[in-house]
Design an enzyme around this catalytic site. Structure first.
Site, PDB file in Angstrom:
ATOM      1  CB  SER A 130      -0.966   0.046   1.264  1.00  0.00           C
ATOM      2  OG  SER A 130      -1.770  -1.116   1.229  1.00  0.00           O
TER       3      SER A 130
HETATM    4  N1  SAH Z   1      -0.331  -4.939   4.237  1.00  0.00           N
HETATM    5  C1  SAH Z   1       0.260  -5.192   3.058  1.00  0.00           C
HETATM    6  C2  SAH Z   1      -0.800  -4.882   1.759  1.00  0.00           C
HETATM    7  C3  SAH Z   1      -0.886  -6.202   1.109  1.00  0.00           C
HETATM    8  S1  SAH Z   1      -2.142  -6.052  -0.207  1.00  0.00           S
HETATM    9  C4  SAH Z   1       1.704  -4.761   2.813  1.00  0.00           C
HETATM   10  O1  SAH Z   1       1.790  -3.774   3.485  1.00  0.00           O
HETATM   11  O2  SAH Z   1       2.456  -5.097   1.858  1.00  0.00           O
HETATM   12  C5  SAH Z   1      -3.236  -7.184   0.612  1.00  0.00           C
HETATM   13  C6  SAH Z   1      -2.880  -8.611   0.988  1.00  0.00           C
HETATM   14  O3  SAH Z   1      -4.136  -9.236   1.560  1.00  0.00           O
HETATM   15  C7  SAH Z   1      -2.281  -9.346  -0.173  1.00  0.00           C
HETATM   16  O4  SAH Z   1      -1.294  -9.845   0.146  1.00  0.00           O
HETATM   17  C8  SAH Z   1      -3.456 -10.644  -0.290  1.00  0.00           C
HETATM   18  O5  SAH Z   1      -2.818 -11.771  -0.686  1.00  0.00           O
HETATM   19  C9  SAH Z   1      -4.051 -10.601   0.976  1.00  0.00           C
HETATM   20  N2  SAH Z   1      -5.303 -11.324   1.321  1.00  0.00           N
HETATM   21  C10 SAH Z   1      -6.485 -11.086   0.174  1.00  0.00           C
HETATM   22  N3  SAH Z   1      -7.274 -11.793   0.624  1.00  0.00           N
HETATM   23  C11 SAH Z   1      -7.005 -12.493   1.799  1.00  0.00           C
HETATM   24  C12 SAH Z   1      -7.812 -13.177   2.651  1.00  0.00           C
HETATM   25  N4  SAH Z   1      -8.804 -13.583   2.529  1.00  0.00           N
HETATM   26  N5  SAH Z   1      -7.144 -13.504   3.996  1.00  0.00           N
HETATM   27  C13 SAH Z   1      -5.816 -13.197   4.012  1.00  0.00           C
HETATM   28  N6  SAH Z   1      -5.189 -12.296   3.353  1.00  0.00           N
HETATM   29  C14 SAH Z   1      -5.863 -12.170   2.005  1.00  0.00           C
END
Ligand code: SAH
Length: 214
Positions: free
Chosen positions: A63
């Site tokens: 993000s």
């Molecule tokens: N906070 C992260 C942002 C990652 S983007 C950072 O700082 O890098 C959102 C993440 O949510 C992705 O890695 C995706 O794989 C995860 N995600 C999506 N659906 C999910 C679910 N149902 N359970 C767990 N993780 C999930």
């Protein structure tokens, strides 16, 4: 791994976030402390301290620093609080929460991101209390209740199993919407009642349904 150049750029990023309205000192200190460049592919290293999102493994996204800072501020976090994070991704947001003194429990559904983030968080000494590969929609009932919950993927609708894992008085920060999302907070007022507040528009990768293999 970490140089004066990175430190200088980080300081500038903190100033930018302040200009954009982030006031929480704990958040600003954590952003100033966490080496974001280590969570990105090295081709983006020179841009790691710009307020930009970047691709990470498995078609996911780290993000914008502003989004990380804003969601972290909405949590109104105090040291020692128990935080459930859904969507570990690169681990950057996790590192910021740990640097703020939270006891973090984090879930990710992409195995390679679980492995990457686990290694990096260990390397920089900002390890969460518990990290797992799994389905975020379920939360972690065996560790509930939590003081705070943060979802870093866009949920199509309110994930009710998650907010039920909040303590009374606890806060969940969740972006909700299909294509684009609005940021919401849910304050758990009592056993049944939640107070909802709406914040600005955001664009997150989708919070995906459970996979068959996990
Ligand atoms: N906070 C992260 C942002 C990652 S983007 C950072 O700082 O890098 C959102 C993440 O949510 C992705 O890695 C995706 O794989 C995860 N995600 C999506 N659906 C999910 C679910 N149902 N359970 C767990 N993780 C999930």
């Amino acid at each position: 791994m970490e140089s004066f150049k990175h430190k200088g750029k980080r300081r500038k990023l903190v100033e930018l976030l302040q200009e954009k309205g982030i006031e929480d000192e704990r958040v600003l200190n954590a952003i100033n402390q966490v080496p974001r460049h280590l969570f990105l592919n090295s081709v983006f290293e020179d841009h790691a301290y710009e307020d930009k999102a970047f691709p990470i493994a498995a078609d996911q996204t780290i993000s914008h620093p502003y989004t990380v800072a804003f969601q972290s501020s909405l949590l109104d976090l105090h040291p020692g609080e128990k935080v459930l994070e859904i969507g570990t991704g690169s681990g950057y947001q996790t590192a910021v929460l740990v640097a703020m003194g939270a006891e973090v429990y984090t879930i990710e559904r992409q195995k390679n991101l679980v492995d990457f983030s686990r290694n990096m968080l260990q390397k920089i000494n900002l390890e969460p209390k518990y990290q797992t590969y799994g389905d975020g929609y379920k939360g972690l009932p065996s560790f509930a209740p939590f003081d705070k919950i943060i979802v870093t993927a866009g949920a199509p609708s309110l994930p009710t199993l998650l907010v039920q894992q909040l303590k009374i008085g606890g806060i969940a920060v969740i972006p909700i919407g299909e294509e684009n999302q609005k940021m919401y907070t849910y304050l758990r007022v009592d056993e049944r009642k939640y107070e909802q507040m709406e914040f600005g528009a955001y664009k997150f990768v989708p919070m995906l349904e459970k996979r068959d293999d996990i």
